[in-house]
Design an enzyme around this catalytic site. Structure first.
Site, PDB file in Angstrom:
ATOM      1  N   CYS A 273       0.715  -1.212  -0.052  1.00  0.00           N
ATOM      2  CA  CYS A 273      -0.267  -0.045  -0.109  1.00  0.00           C
ATOM      3  C   CYS A 273       0.746   1.378   0.024  1.00  0.00           C
ATOM      4  O   CYS A 273       0.546   2.297  -0.570  1.00  0.00           O
ATOM      5  CB  CYS A 273      -0.924   0.092   1.175  1.00  0.00           C
ATOM      6  N   ARG A 302       6.826 -11.354   5.289  1.00  0.00           N
ATOM      7  CA  ARG A 302       6.615 -11.194   6.556  1.00  0.00           C
ATOM      8  C   ARG A 302       6.975 -12.221   7.421  1.00  0.00           C
ATOM      9  O   ARG A 302       7.184 -13.498   6.984  1.00  0.00           O
ATOM     10  CB  ARG A 302       5.062 -11.223   6.457  1.00  0.00           C
ATOM     11  N   GLN A 320       1.024 -10.923  -3.327  1.00  0.00           N
ATOM     12  CA  GLN A 320      -0.353 -10.783  -3.125  1.00  0.00           C
ATOM     13  C   GLN A 320      -1.029 -10.203  -4.537  1.00  0.00           C
ATOM     14  O   GLN A 320      -0.277  -9.610  -5.147  1.00  0.00           O
ATOM     15  CB  GLN A 320      -0.659  -9.497  -1.953  1.00  0.00           C
ATOM     16  N   ASP A 322      -2.775  -7.786  -5.224  1.00  0.00           N
ATOM     17  CA  ASP A 322      -3.167  -6.479  -4.323  1.00  0.00           C
ATOM     18  C   ASP A 322      -3.721  -5.472  -5.222  1.00  0.00           C
ATOM     19  O   ASP A 322      -3.731  -5.297  -6.252  1.00  0.00           O
ATOM     20  CB  ASP A 322      -2.125  -6.092  -3.798  1.00  0.00           C
ATOM     21  N   HIS A 324      -5.709  -1.334  -4.690  1.00  0.00           N
ATOM     22  CA  HIS A 324      -6.298  -0.398  -4.063  1.00  0.00           C
ATOM     23  C   HIS A 324      -7.008   0.549  -4.960  1.00  0.00           C
ATOM     24  O   HIS A 324      -6.841   1.048  -5.974  1.00  0.00           O
ATOM     25  CB  HIS A 324      -5.128   0.458  -3.387  1.00  0.00           C
ATOM     26  N   LYS A 404     -14.506  -4.708   7.045  1.00  0.00           N
ATOM     27  CA  LYS A 404     -14.236  -5.126   5.748  1.00  0.00           C
ATOM     28  C   LYS A 404     -15.091  -6.453   5.457  1.00  0.00           C
ATOM     29  O   LYS A 404     -15.828  -6.986   6.313  1.00  0.00           O
ATOM     30  CB  LYS A 404     -12.672  -5.950   6.059  1.00  0.00           C
ATOM     31  N   HIS A 450      -8.536  -1.531   0.142  1.00  0.00           N
ATOM     32  CA  HIS A 450      -7.613  -2.572  -0.098  1.00  0.00           C
ATOM     33  C   HIS A 450      -8.490  -3.693  -0.440  1.00  0.00           C
ATOM     34  O   HIS A 450      -9.556  -4.308   0.031  1.00  0.00           O
ATOM     35  CB  HIS A 450      -6.764  -3.379   1.183  1.00  0.00           C
TER      36      HIS A 450
END
Length: 574
Positions: A273, A302, A320, A322, A324, A404, A450
RNA sequence: GCCAGCUUAGCUCAGUGGUAGAGCUACGGUUUUGUAAACCGUCGGUCCUCGGUUCGAAUCCGAGAGCUGGCUCCA
């Protein structure tokens, strides 16, 4: 049908097991022993460290107690008496559990022979009702699930009404074991790990990498079709980026130590992000260019505790899918709806039809204005409603930075997997002071969402392998056709077919080893190749091929052209 | 990270203190095969690593690594 529910039966089975443990190890202190989805467990503490060998003795004692048909009695008693009883029995965990029972609520004990347990019930009538049990494993578990608490010993077991049900359950476990993506991943040479590289770091072998490439291409194509723009961002970023984002304050446990470059600290990214936000902030943004939908297959790292790593499902480095979405308040509802539809389309493409939504709302500790939360939750709720998805609400289950929706998908053997997630973020736009210029000429804070559809490619791939049991559908199969010449005399003909199919864009290989037809078919089947094209003297003479599919076994002879057509028709995602 | 267990050839596994084995795979040869395993031969080992006990350790003890089932956490 049966007098007692499976849950009651299993709960009682956990008592029966505890009674057996108490008989064998009188010093045992018991905590809780509930029924679970597939069975039951009991948490306890004692001098003796249990190992799997001990399960046999416990099981034997359970059978003995069951055969005696000992009644299970409910005893109600006042609090002081209950406390006295537990103190007498030195059941310290139970004493603490007793204190959790609010005043005015009934306090009940259940007695099974010598075993008396503080318990809400209900239970079966007597120990003879608990016939079909199986003790499965032992494990450690923190008292009250807290890492800082001492660790208790947990015994897992299961119970059923009939022997047949138990056998079915055990067969299901075997079926799941056969589909285990770690086993299939090695067998089918899809991916692996190396001690030299490190735990939780995936090595994608050629066949797995090819499948991933197909998935990624599909993903990119669909994102562009759905109005997304693609981004690429670096793997590392300066510490000040992570200071601004707040990750160094709140997420550092999961981040790897920094590296020094030209006197600055750089961190490997745990999330994408902040990079996307930096792109947003390169210039002023007008309301006219919103919504922005920015997607990236971003690889993040991670730190995960060593004990939690699990094949592809839990790793330390993963990619990911991912994106946005940055939008105005007016656009938010429409955007959420579109993401949900997109999710459903993607899941359908991979053969998942049973999907459930979980809506998580504002937790006690949270950032962001209450009105924004309410608006966001309302739009999430509305979108789920309109999509027709079954939905469960998890009040207070959202992240501190926003509400979420998580989606759970059911695989071919009925297991649920958490995959897609759509999360509002009221934190990062503040921290990075994101803004757009509205039609009023003033600066406004945009909404930021996200979202990940697969979650991570690694995890998704693991789920896919288990869902398909390694037999990828034609469009994903790393090798779609195996050409099998019966004797050396057909080798040239086999090469012709190979070249023809390859020219049509099909992934094809020839097995021209000096092996019997049976052996070649067996190998191709074990490799889960969707189609085989068998070529012998007959086929050469008639300019055909004899096809065989994973599903149909033999298919009547076809021309090269017809075979290719059939495969190309089938080779689209459905 | 914590609790319990596991680790022998590429794979599946046998071997409990006295010279490290089998099947499959791989490789070489023979065979030319009609729908789920042809035949013969060869290669292949730091018995996870390090340390200890012992005349002698794959085997017993200790530490570490990796993995498995859980706990906690989560994509």
């Amino acid at each position: 049908m049966d007098q007692y529910s499976l849950e009651t039966l299993r709960h009682s089975a956990s008592h029966l097991m505890a009674a057996a443990v108490q008989k064998l190890y009188p010093d045992a202190k018991f905590d809780i022993g509930p029924a679970t989805q597939d069975g039951f467990y009991y948490d306890l503490d004692m001098e003796h460290r249990l190992s799997t060998d001990d399960l046999k003795a416990i099981d034997k004692t359970m059978k003995e107690l069951s055969n005696k048909k000992i009644p299970i009695e409910c005893l109600e008693m006042p609090r002081d008496e209950a406390e006295k009883l537990l103190k007498e029995k030195n059941q310290t965990f139970k004493l603490e559990r007793l204190r959790d029972i609010p005043d005015g609520e009934k306090i009940t004990f259940y007695r099974l022979g010598d075993f008396i347990d503080l318990c809400r019930g209900p239970h079966v009538g007597n120990s003879g009702d608990i016939k079909v049990t199986r003790l499965l494993s032992i494990a450690g578990s923190y008292y009250r699930g807290k890492e800082t608490n001492p660790m208790l010993q947990r015994i897992y077991g299961t119970a059923f009404h009939t022997k047949e049900d138990l056998n079915n359950h055990m067969r299901q476990l075997e079926e799941a074991a056969k589909r285990d993506h770690r086993k299939l991943g090695a067998e089918l040479e899809l991916f692996g790990f190396s001690e030299n590289v490190g735990p939780g770091l995936v090595l994608w072998h050629p066949k797995g990498a090819l499948v991933r490439h197909i998935i990624e291409s599909f993903w990119r194509e669909q994102h562009i079709k759905n109005g997304y723009e693609l981004l690429y961002t670096p793997h590392i970023g300066r510490s000040r980026l992570w200071e601004t984002s707040g990750h160094l304050d709140f997420y550092s446990d999961a981040m790897y130590s920094p590296m020094q470059i030209d006197n600055s600290d750089y961190y490997v990214k745990p999330m994408n992000c902040p990079f996307h936000i930096e792109i947003y902030k390169t210039r002023n943004r007008s309301y006219r260019e919103l919504p922005l939908r920015w997607a990236e297959l971003g690889t993040v790292y991670r730190y995960e505790k060593s004990g939690v790593l699990h094949g592809l499902l839990r790793v330390r480095g993963f990619t990911q899918d991912d994106a946005h979405i940055i939008c105005t308040p007016e656009q938010m509802g429409q955007e959420i709806r579109q993401v949900l539809d997109f999710c459903l389309f993607i899941w359908k493409s991979f053969g998942f039809k049973d999907i459930k939504a979980y809506l998580a709302t504002r937790p006690e500790k949270s950032v962001g204005e209450p009105e924004r939360w309410e608006q966001a939750i309302a739009s999430l709720e509305k979108a789920v409603c309109e999509s027709g998805l079954a939905c469960e609400k998890d009040e207070g289950g959202g992240a501190f930075y926003g509400p979420k929706i998580d989606l759970k998908i059911k695989d071919a053997i009925g297991r649920e997997w958490q995959t897609s997630t759509i999360q509002f973020d009221f934190n990062l736009p503040e921290r990075f002071d994101m803004a757009y210029i509205g039609n009023d000429g003033a600066k406004h804070r945009p909404y930021m969402i996200h979202r990940a559809l697969f979650g991570s490619l690694e995890r998704f791939f693991g789920i896919l392998v288990e869902h398909y049991a390694g037999a990828f559908p034609l469009w994903l199969a790393p090798e779609q056709v195996r050409v099998i010449p019966i004797t050396d005399a057909q080798h040239l003909y086999a090469r012709e077919l190979e070249a023809f199919l390859a020219s049509k864009g099909l992934r094809v290989k020839v097995d021209d080893r000096s092996e019997s037809l049976g052996a070649k078919i067996r190998l191709a089947r074990n490799e889960r190749i969707p189609y085989m094209a068998v070529l012998g003297e007959k086929e050469v003479q008639s300019s055909t091929l004899s096809a065989r599919s994973r599903i149909d076994d033999q298919i009547p002879p076809l021309s090269f052209e017809d075979f290719a057509k059939r495969l190309l028709d089938e080779a689209t995602p459905s």
